[in-house]
Design a protein around this motif. Structure first.
Motif, PDB file in Angstrom:
ATOM      1  N   GLY A  36       0.811  -1.213   0.000  1.00 45.12           N
ATOM      2  CA  GLY A  36       0.000   0.000   0.000  1.00 45.12           C
ATOM      3  C   GLY A  36       0.840   1.256   0.000  1.00 45.12           C
ATOM      4  N   THR A  37       0.156   2.347  -0.159  1.00 46.87           N
ATOM      5  CA  THR A  37       0.801   3.650  -0.136  1.00 46.87           C
ATOM      6  C   THR A  37       0.693   4.243   1.266  1.00 46.87           C
ATOM      7  N   PRO A  38       1.509   5.251   1.568  1.00 41.35           N
ATOM      8  CA  PRO A  38       1.346   5.938   2.857  1.00 41.35           C
ATOM      9  C   PRO A  38      -0.066   6.497   3.034  1.00 41.35           C
ATOM     10  N   GLU A  39      -0.687   6.948   1.956  1.00 42.83           N
ATOM     11  CA  GLU A  39      -2.049   7.464   2.028  1.00 42.83           C
ATOM     12  C   GLU A  39      -3.036   6.364   2.420  1.00 42.83           C
ATOM     13  N   MET A  40      -2.838   5.170   1.876  1.00 40.41           N
ATOM     14  CA  MET A  40      -3.705   4.050   2.210  1.00 40.41           C
ATOM     15  C   MET A  40      -3.546   3.666   3.678  1.00 40.41           C
ATOM     16  N   ILE A  41      -2.317   3.641   4.139  1.00 42.56           N
ATOM     17  CA  ILE A  41      -2.056   3.306   5.539  1.00 42.56           C
ATOM     18  C   ILE A  41      -2.702   4.348   6.453  1.00 42.56           C
ATOM     19  N   ASN A  42      -2.523   5.614   6.124  1.00 43.42           N
ATOM     20  CA  ASN A  42      -3.137   6.681   6.926  1.00 43.42           C
ATOM     21  C   ASN A  42      -4.661   6.603   6.890  1.00 43.42           C
ATOM     22  N   ALA A  43      -5.217   6.276   5.748  1.00 41.70           N
ATOM     23  CA  ALA A  43      -6.673   6.142   5.631  1.00 41.70           C
ATOM     24  C   ALA A  43      -7.172   4.977   6.478  1.00 41.70           C
ATOM     25  N   THR A  44      -6.427   3.891   6.502  1.00 40.38           N
ATOM     26  CA  THR A  44      -6.822   2.737   7.313  1.00 40.38           C
ATOM     27  C   THR A  44      -6.784   3.081   8.792  1.00 40.38           C
ATOM     28  N   VAL A  45      -5.747   3.773   9.224  1.00 35.57           N
ATOM     29  CA  VAL A  45      -5.655   4.215  10.622  1.00 35.57           C
ATOM     30  C   VAL A  45      -6.828   5.126  10.963  1.00 35.57           C
ATOM     31  N   ALA A  46      -7.157   6.041  10.067  1.00 39.46           N
ATOM     32  CA  ALA A  46      -8.291   6.950  10.296  1.00 39.46           C
ATOM     33  C   ALA A  46      -9.603   6.163  10.377  1.00 39.46           C
ATOM     34  N   GLU A  47      -9.742   5.138   9.555  1.00 39.14           N
ATOM     35  CA  GLU A  47     -10.954   4.324   9.592  1.00 39.14           C
ATOM     36  C   GLU A  47     -11.051   3.517  10.883  1.00 39.14           C
ATOM     37  N   ILE A  48      -9.925   3.061  11.401  1.00 39.76           N
ATOM     38  CA  ILE A  48      -9.931   2.370  12.693  1.00 39.76           C
ATOM     39  C   ILE A  48     -10.452   3.312  13.770  1.00 39.76           C
ATOM     40  N   ASP A  49      -9.926   4.520  13.798  1.00 38.38           N
ATOM     41  CA  ASP A  49     -10.389   5.515  14.773  1.00 38.38           C
ATOM     42  C   ASP A  49     -11.871   5.824  14.583  1.00 38.38           C
ATOM     43  N   GLN A  50     -12.290   5.972  13.335  1.00 37.42           N
ATOM     44  CA  GLN A  50     -13.691   6.281  13.041  1.00 37.42           C
ATOM     45  C   GLN A  50     -14.596   5.125  13.450  1.00 37.42           C
ATOM     46  N   PHE A  51     -14.196   3.903  13.145  1.00 38.00           N
ATOM     47  CA  PHE A  51     -14.997   2.736  13.501  1.00 38.00           C
ATOM     48  C   PHE A  51     -15.165   2.651  15.017  1.00 38.00           C
ATOM     49  N   LYS A  52     -14.076   2.857  15.739  1.00 41.37           N
ATOM     50  CA  LYS A  52     -14.153   2.817  17.202  1.00 41.37           C
ATOM     51  C   LYS A  52     -15.040   3.935  17.735  1.00 41.37           C
ATOM     52  N   SER A  53     -14.960   5.100  17.155  1.00 37.84           N
ATOM     53  CA  SER A  53     -15.794   6.224  17.572  1.00 37.84           C
ATOM     54  C   SER A  53     -17.269   5.987  17.232  1.00 37.84           C
ATOM     55  N   ASP A  54     -17.522   5.500  16.027  1.00 37.51           N
ATOM     56  CA  ASP A  54     -18.895   5.259  15.578  1.00 37.51           C
ATOM     57  C   ASP A  54     -19.598   4.192  16.413  1.00 37.51           C
ATOM     58  N   HIS A  55     -18.824   3.260  16.972  1.00 37.06           N
ATOM     59  CA  HIS A  55     -19.414   2.112  17.665  1.00 37.06           C
ATOM     60  C   HIS A  55     -18.906   1.979  19.095  1.00 37.06           C
ATOM     61  N   ALA A  56     -18.652   3.104  19.736  1.00 35.86           N
ATOM     62  CA  ALA A  56     -18.052   3.104  21.072  1.00 35.86           C
ATOM     63  C   ALA A  56     -18.860   2.291  22.086  1.00 35.86           C
ATOM     64  N   GLY A  57     -20.164   2.290  21.987  1.00 37.82           N
ATOM     65  CA  GLY A  57     -20.980   1.591  22.964  1.00 37.82           C
ATOM     66  C   GLY A  57     -21.215   0.128  22.657  1.00 37.82           C
ATOM     67  N   ASN A  58     -20.873  -0.298  21.447  1.00 40.99           N
ATOM     68  CA  ASN A  58     -21.139  -1.685  21.046  1.00 40.99           C
ATOM     69  C   ASN A  58     -20.076  -2.188  20.063  1.00 40.99           C
ATOM     70  N   LEU A  59     -18.833  -1.970  20.393  1.00 40.51           N
ATOM     71  CA  LEU A  59     -17.734  -2.258  19.463  1.00 40.51           C
ATOM     72  C   LEU A  59     -17.687  -3.726  19.055  1.00 40.51           C
ATOM     73  N   ASP A  60     -17.799  -4.639  20.020  1.00 45.98           N
ATOM     74  CA  ASP A  60     -17.730  -6.065  19.670  1.00 45.98           C
ATOM     75  C   ASP A  60     -18.859  -6.462  18.727  1.00 45.98           C
ATOM     76  N   ALA A  61     -20.078  -6.012  19.013  1.00 48.30           N
ATOM     77  CA  ALA A  61     -21.216  -6.348  18.157  1.00 48.30           C
ATOM     78  C   ALA A  61     -21.061  -5.723  16.767  1.00 48.30           C
ATOM     79  N   ALA A  62     -20.600  -4.489  16.708  1.00 53.15           N
ATOM     80  CA  ALA A  62     -20.404  -3.827  15.418  1.00 53.15           C
ATOM     81  C   ALA A  62     -19.304  -4.507  14.615  1.00 53.15           C
ATOM     82  N   PHE A  63     -18.238  -4.918  15.290  1.00 56.12           N
ATOM     83  CA  PHE A  63     -17.164  -5.626  14.597  1.00 56.12           C
ATOM     84  C   PHE A  63     -17.702  -6.929  14.018  1.00 56.12           C
ATOM     85  N   GLU A  64     -18.456  -7.659  14.819  1.00 58.14           N
ATOM     86  CA  GLU A  64     -19.049  -8.919  14.357  1.00 58.14           C
ATOM     87  C   GLU A  64     -19.948  -8.681  13.152  1.00 58.14           C
TER      88      GLU A  64
END
Length: 94
Positions: A36-64
């Motif tokens: 991947g590119t540095p941009e792709m890596i940075n985008a993936t990191v941002a998506e991890i943060d966003q996913f955790k923020s979007d599903h803070a109250g139900n992270l395990d269920a949202a991941f599943e």
């Protein structure tokens, strides 16, 4: 898809054929990052943060719901949160 890069990482490297890329989370993340590119890596990191923020109250269920058909972090000794934190740590160290 809202988490395109994260889905590509999990679906592409943490699937039934994961051993083609490696046998540890570190090896699989390294294999993904090397293609991947540095941009792709940075985008993936941002998506991890966003996913955790979007599903803070139900992270395990949202991941599943989002990735459970492809991967179960418990099989690797992780919760959804600890797995995502590990992905982020490894991506940032690449």
């Amino acid at each position: 898809m809202k988490y395109f890069n994260l889905d590509q990482l999990i679906g592409g490297y943490f699937n039934e054929d994961f051993d083609y890329w490696g046998n540890t989370i570190e090896e699989l993340v390294r294999a993904c990052a090397s293609g991947g590119t540095p941009e792709m890596i940075n985008a993936t990191v941002a998506e991890i943060d966003q996913f955790k923020s979007d599903h803070a109250g139900n992270l395990d269920a949202a991941f599943e719901e989002n990735f459970g058909g492809q991967f179960d972090p418990a099989l690797w000794g992780h919760t959804a949160e600890s797995f995502l934190d590990e992905l982020k740590r490894l991506l940032l160290s690449e």
